[in-house]
Design a protein around this motif. Structure first.
Motif: not given
Length: 287
Positions: A85-98
């Motif tokens: 997982l790219d760092a930009q998606w480490v945000d507490g939001y379990f979206g499609t990328e996660t």
């Protein structure tokens, strides 16, 4: 032969003759440090994490699922550490990328099919968190069991039994779970666990609504379906919130239910009775 010198006496002798003193035995250091390290690890709330994985991908914005942020962050950091997982998606939001990253992690463990659906399971979530976090509020679908000639999981069976108790009458299924390709009009929602269709034969309109209300009370995303909505007869469609065996399509229905929608492809407004949304575990706890 064991020498009678104590550590204190040996230290004093070493100082007297000018040689380095031996290190004092650390009888409590390393174990205490290990205990402190374990205590400092975050706890990933599995219930909240799985719920976020169903709702967040369906949101039009990046609103976080209440109570899930810290748990999701810990999972995302572990996925990032594995270069999934790219760092930009480490945000507490379990979206499609996660979800996609978690599914990739599940596949890396050799999982396929429903076991690699992007929803955290207890085993994969625990393995991912090794030396990073501990898992709290574990959940799972349980074993597959028969019901009305169909297959459901034990968690769904328990939920249906409680809905029946509330209603004071039996519920009869028209379709069960784990039925890939069994009914093309179901659009894959029954491919996994947690999803059933309930017969409404002989029910009045008011009774159908009452049944949906009871199903919602125990933790289903449930709706009355009528022939005007698709190529199907009247029935009640129900998807068990937080069933970790949900197909991707059923995950989307649960997410849409939380966002006030009807669980259909048109994502129209929810047309069912309004009750506080709960998971089965929350219902059991009386929350």
């Amino acid at each position: 032969m064991r020498h009678p010198w104590s550590v204190v006496g040996l230290t004093a002798l070493c100082v007297a003759v000018g040689i380095p003193a031996p290190a004092r035995a650390a009888t409590s250091g390393p174990p205490a440090q290990r205990t402190a390290t374990a205590a400092a690890r975050p706890v990933v709330d599995m219930e909240a994490t799985v719920l976020a994985a169903q709702i967040d991908p369906r949101r039009a914005d990046h609103t976080l699922t209440p109570g899930a942020k810290n748990s999701v962050l810990a999972v995302e950091q572990a996925l990032q550490n594995r270069n999934l997982l790219d760092a930009q998606w480490v945000d507490g939001y379990f979206g499609t990328e996660t979800v996609a990253a978690y599914a990739a992690y599940q596949r890396s463990l050799g999982y396929t099919g429903l076991a690699a659906n992007g929803l955290p399971g207890t085993t994969s979530l625990t393995k991912l968190g090794q030396n990073r976090y501990t898992v709290g509020n574990p959940i799972g679908p349980g074993a597959k069991v028969p019901r009305d000639g169909y297959v459901v999981d034990a968690r769904t069976q328990a939920m249906l039994a409680e809905a029946q108790r509330l209603l004071g009458s039996a519920l009869v299924l028209e379709q069960g779970s784990y039925n890939p390709g069994g009914d093309p009009t179901s659009a894959g929602t029954h491919d996994g666990g947690g999803v059933v269709d309930v017969s409404v034969a002989g029910m009045t309109s008011a009774r159908r609504t009452t049944v949906v209300r009871a199903l919602r009370q125990v933790g289903f995303a449930a709706w009355v379906r009528d022939p005007s909505q698709g190529d199907w007869p009247w029935h009640i469609h129900a998807a068990a919130i937080n069933d970790t065996d949900l197909s991707s399509q059923a995950q989307h229905q649960v997410g849409d239910y939380h966002l006030g929608m009807n669980g259909l492809a048109n994502r129209g407004p929810d047309d069912g009775p309004q009750v506080p949304i709960k998971t089965w575990e929350q219902y059991q706890r009386g929350q």
